[in-house]
Design a protein around this motif. Structure first.
Motif, PDB file in Angstrom:
ATOM      1  N   MET A 113      -2.292 -34.888 -59.925  1.00 26.22           N
ATOM      2  CA  MET A 113      -0.854 -34.615 -60.498  1.00 26.22           C
ATOM      3  C   MET A 113      -0.847 -35.654 -61.802  1.00 26.22           C
ATOM      4  N   HIS A 114       0.190 -35.356 -62.726  1.00 26.68           N
ATOM      5  CA  HIS A 114       0.082 -36.430 -63.915  1.00 26.68           C
ATOM      6  C   HIS A 114       0.585 -37.530 -63.580  1.00 26.68           C
ATOM      7  N   VAL A 115       1.554 -37.532 -62.914  1.00 25.94           N
ATOM      8  CA  VAL A 115       2.585 -38.832 -62.388  1.00 25.94           C
ATOM      9  C   VAL A 115       1.553 -39.689 -61.286  1.00 25.94           C
ATOM     10  N   ALA A 116       1.381 -40.745 -61.246  1.00 28.74           N
ATOM     11  CA  ALA A 116       0.691 -41.419 -60.289  1.00 28.74           C
ATOM     12  C   ALA A 116       1.368 -41.491 -59.039  1.00 28.74           C
ATOM     13  N   ILE A 117       0.750 -41.472 -57.872  1.00 30.64           N
ATOM     14  CA  ILE A 117       1.904 -41.545 -56.760  1.00 30.64           C
ATOM     15  C   ILE A 117       1.490 -42.754 -55.923  1.00 30.64           C
ATOM     16  N   THR A 118       2.357 -43.755 -55.618  1.00 31.75           N
ATOM     17  CA  THR A 118       2.130 -44.940 -54.830  1.00 31.75           C
ATOM     18  C   THR A 118       3.115 -44.989 -53.819  1.00 31.75           C
ATOM     19  N   VAL A 119       2.921 -45.779 -52.961  1.00 32.94           N
ATOM     20  CA  VAL A 119       3.882 -46.146 -52.117  1.00 32.94           C
ATOM     21  C   VAL A 119       5.234 -46.513 -52.674  1.00 32.94           C
ATOM     22  N   GLY A 120       6.266 -45.921 -52.162  1.00 35.17           N
ATOM     23  CA  GLY A 120       7.680 -46.092 -52.863  1.00 35.17           C
ATOM     24  C   GLY A 120       8.100 -44.886 -53.873  1.00 35.17           C
ATOM     25  N   THR A 121       7.028 -44.187 -54.294  1.00 42.55           N
ATOM     26  CA  THR A 121       7.419 -43.085 -55.251  1.00 42.55           C
ATOM     27  C   THR A 121       8.309 -42.012 -54.567  1.00 42.55           C
ATOM     28  N   ARG A 122       9.286 -41.423 -55.289  1.00 45.34           N
ATOM     29  CA  ARG A 122      10.049 -40.802 -54.816  1.00 45.34           C
ATOM     30  C   ARG A 122      10.176 -39.403 -55.627  1.00 45.34           C
ATOM     31  N   PHE A 123      10.326 -38.243 -54.805  1.00 43.70           N
ATOM     32  CA  PHE A 123      10.389 -36.845 -55.429  1.00 43.70           C
ATOM     33  C   PHE A 123      11.293 -36.286 -54.675  1.00 43.70           C
ATOM     34  N   PRO A 124      12.059 -35.031 -55.287  1.00 39.19           N
ATOM     35  CA  PRO A 124      13.131 -34.479 -54.676  1.00 39.19           C
ATOM     36  C   PRO A 124      12.600 -33.647 -53.514  1.00 39.19           C
ATOM     37  N   ALA A 125      13.264 -33.515 -52.133  1.00 36.84           N
ATOM     38  CA  ALA A 125      12.919 -33.117 -51.111  1.00 36.84           C
ATOM     39  C   ALA A 125      12.694 -31.715 -51.267  1.00 36.84           C
ATOM     40  N   TYR A 126      13.709 -30.919 -51.756  1.00 34.82           N
ATOM     41  CA  TYR A 126      13.512 -29.482 -52.060  1.00 34.82           C
ATOM     42  C   TYR A 126      12.501 -29.010 -52.557  1.00 34.82           C
ATOM     43  N   ALA A 127      11.687 -29.858 -53.512  1.00 31.01           N
ATOM     44  CA  ALA A 127      10.628 -29.216 -54.452  1.00 31.01           C
ATOM     45  C   ALA A 127       9.343 -29.802 -53.832  1.00 31.01           C
ATOM     46  N   THR A 128       9.304 -30.366 -52.681  1.00 30.52           N
ATOM     47  CA  THR A 128       7.854 -30.909 -52.041  1.00 30.52           C
ATOM     48  C   THR A 128       7.717 -30.424 -50.712  1.00 30.52           C
ATOM     49  N   SER A 129       6.448 -30.193 -50.386  1.00 27.97           N
ATOM     50  CA  SER A 129       6.096 -29.859 -48.726  1.00 27.97           C
ATOM     51  C   SER A 129       6.655 -30.717 -47.792  1.00 27.97           C
ATOM     52  N   MET A 130       6.396 -32.122 -47.888  1.00 24.20           N
ATOM     53  CA  MET A 130       6.730 -32.978 -46.952  1.00 24.20           C
ATOM     54  C   MET A 130       8.481 -33.065 -46.788  1.00 24.20           C
ATOM     55  N   GLY A 131       8.899 -32.754 -48.054  1.00 20.89           N
ATOM     56  CA  GLY A 131      10.359 -32.728 -48.160  1.00 20.89           C
ATOM     57  C   GLY A 131      10.799 -31.650 -47.377  1.00 20.89           C
ATOM     58  N   ARG A 132      10.502 -30.446 -47.409  1.00 20.71           N
ATOM     59  CA  ARG A 132      11.061 -29.422 -46.677  1.00 20.71           C
ATOM     60  C   ARG A 132      10.503 -29.517 -45.070  1.00 20.71           C
ATOM     61  N   VAL A 133       9.481 -30.005 -44.837  1.00 22.21           N
ATOM     62  CA  VAL A 133       9.364 -30.305 -43.310  1.00 22.21           C
ATOM     63  C   VAL A 133      10.189 -31.377 -42.985  1.00 22.21           C
ATOM     64  N   LEU A 134      10.617 -32.246 -43.566  1.00 21.02           N
ATOM     65  CA  LEU A 134      11.631 -33.280 -43.311  1.00 21.02           C
ATOM     66  C   LEU A 134      13.047 -32.795 -43.056  1.00 21.02           C
ATOM     67  N   LEU A 135      13.359 -31.736 -44.166  1.00 24.72           N
ATOM     68  CA  LEU A 135      14.544 -31.016 -43.985  1.00 24.72           C
ATOM     69  C   LEU A 135      14.654 -30.063 -42.987  1.00 24.72           C
ATOM     70  N   ALA A 136      13.516 -29.412 -42.509  1.00 29.09           N
ATOM     71  CA  ALA A 136      13.435 -28.583 -41.395  1.00 29.09           C
ATOM     72  C   ALA A 136      13.819 -29.227 -40.053  1.00 29.09           C
ATOM     73  N   GLY A 137      13.659 -30.459 -40.237  1.00 27.16           N
ATOM     74  CA  GLY A 137      13.730 -31.381 -38.760  1.00 27.16           C
ATOM     75  C   GLY A 137      15.187 -31.860 -38.943  1.00 27.16           C
ATOM     76  N   LEU A 138      16.060 -31.636 -39.540  1.00 28.25           N
ATOM     77  CA  LEU A 138      17.523 -32.170 -39.741  1.00 28.25           C
ATOM     78  C   LEU A 138      18.469 -31.192 -38.584  1.00 28.25           C
ATOM     79  N   THR A 139      19.358 -31.671 -38.326  1.00 32.38           N
ATOM     80  CA  THR A 139      20.308 -31.110 -37.784  1.00 32.38           C
ATOM     81  C   THR A 139      21.116 -30.304 -38.460  1.00 32.38           C
ATOM     82  N   GLU A 140      22.063 -29.255 -38.214  1.00 25.48           N
ATOM     83  CA  GLU A 140      22.872 -28.443 -39.157  1.00 25.48           C
ATOM     84  C   GLU A 140      23.877 -29.349 -39.820  1.00 25.48           C
ATOM     85  N   GLN A 141      24.245 -30.287 -39.092  1.00 27.52           N
ATOM     86  CA  GLN A 141      25.294 -31.274 -39.866  1.00 27.52           C
ATOM     87  C   GLN A 141      24.660 -32.046 -40.875  1.00 27.52           C
ATOM     88  N   GLU A 142      23.670 -32.612 -40.531  1.00 27.95           N
ATOM     89  CA  GLU A 142      22.664 -33.231 -41.510  1.00 27.95           C
ATOM     90  C   GLU A 142      22.444 -32.568 -42.822  1.00 27.95           C
TER      91      GLU A 142
END
Length: 272
Positions: free
Chosen positions: A141-170
């Protein structure tokens, strides 16, 4: 052009959950918002820039900035303000209180060695993923990634995995807060399409995001589940879109990488 001595009209600040509670300390919350205004790449900011970023008046922001300077979290040359390394203690306080990053670091290290690719772990924070562990073998990536780096969940593979683990209310709460921005021409930016993909991710147990965060970058992620089966984190590995050195196509590469990624996720879950 706005006169430098003129106070900008502050934008209405969004209400923080619980703000109407008698236990809510508004000044403390605003101070944290001032810190959060200093995003990656922003560097030093003027008083006016921080005021615009937070929606608070220059007079209000000035008091918070100088308080942070006094406490050692900020420095100033008289014109601009910037964060000091001391602000990292706020993040390290979280990491130090969690066993998960300690568990993940050696697992990611072994996985990176095995795959020959960078690996990461993240958790969901609001509408973003936050990296809590990282092993980098090469920079894609062009952006250096370190501990604490943030990205929009909807645009990342880890974000979508985490969203898939939420309840419907969440999930409902997530979609009520998120603002979709097309980071590349391939980014999914509507709720219906994302929901459909989350259903598929739950069924198959993994997620591939292909150039939705950055052109030229693919990432493959799996969940980390605790002993109760709850998704507590996600881990991923990055893959360039350039031809694999051994000439393997994407499906072959997934077939090779996915079992190792899943084994690492299971190991992390059992150890957490």
């Amino acid at each position: 052009m706005l006169n430098s001595l003129t106070e900008p009209t502050p934008k209405p600040a969004p209400k923080t959950p619980g703000e109407e509670s008698s236990l809510f300390v508004q000044s403390f919350a605003r101070g944290l918002e001032v810190i959060e205004a200093f995003q990656p790449g922003s560097g030093a900011m003027t008083l006016t820039e921080v005021s615009a970023a937070t929606g608070y008046s220059r007079a209000t922001v000035r008091r918070f900035l100088h308080t942070l300077v006094h406490l050692g979290y900020m420095r100033t040359d008289g014109k601009t303000f910037s964060l000091t390394p001391r602000v990292m203690q706020l993040g390290y306080a979280y990491l130090a209180s969690q066993s998960l990053p300690d568990v993940l670091e050696p697992i990611l290290s072994d996985l990176s060695t095995e795959l020959g690719e960078s690996t990461s772990a993240s958790v969901l924070d609001g509408t973003d993923v936050v990296y809590i562990a990282r092993q980098q073998t090469r920079r894609i990536m062009h952006v250096a990634i370190t501990v604490g780096t943030r990205f929009p969940a909807y645009a990342t593979s880890m974000g979508r995995v985490l969203l898939a683990g939420l309840t419907e209310q969440e999930l409902q709460a997530y979609f009520a807060q998120v603002e979709f921005v097309p980071l590349t021409p391939r980014t999914t930016i509507d709720e219906e399409s994302l929901r459909a993909e989350l259903v598929q991710i739950r069924q198959q147990g993994w997620c591939l995001v292909d150039q939705e965060l950055e052109i030229g970058l693919r990432s493959l992620a799996v969940p980390v589940r605790n002993r109760a089966g709850e998704v507590i984190a996600a881990i991923n590995t990055s893959m360039s879109t350039h031809l694999d050195p051994e000439g393997k196509d994407l499906s072959e590469r997934i077939e090779e990488v996915l079992p190792k990624l899943q084994a690492a996720g299971k190991q992390a879950g059992m150890a957490s």
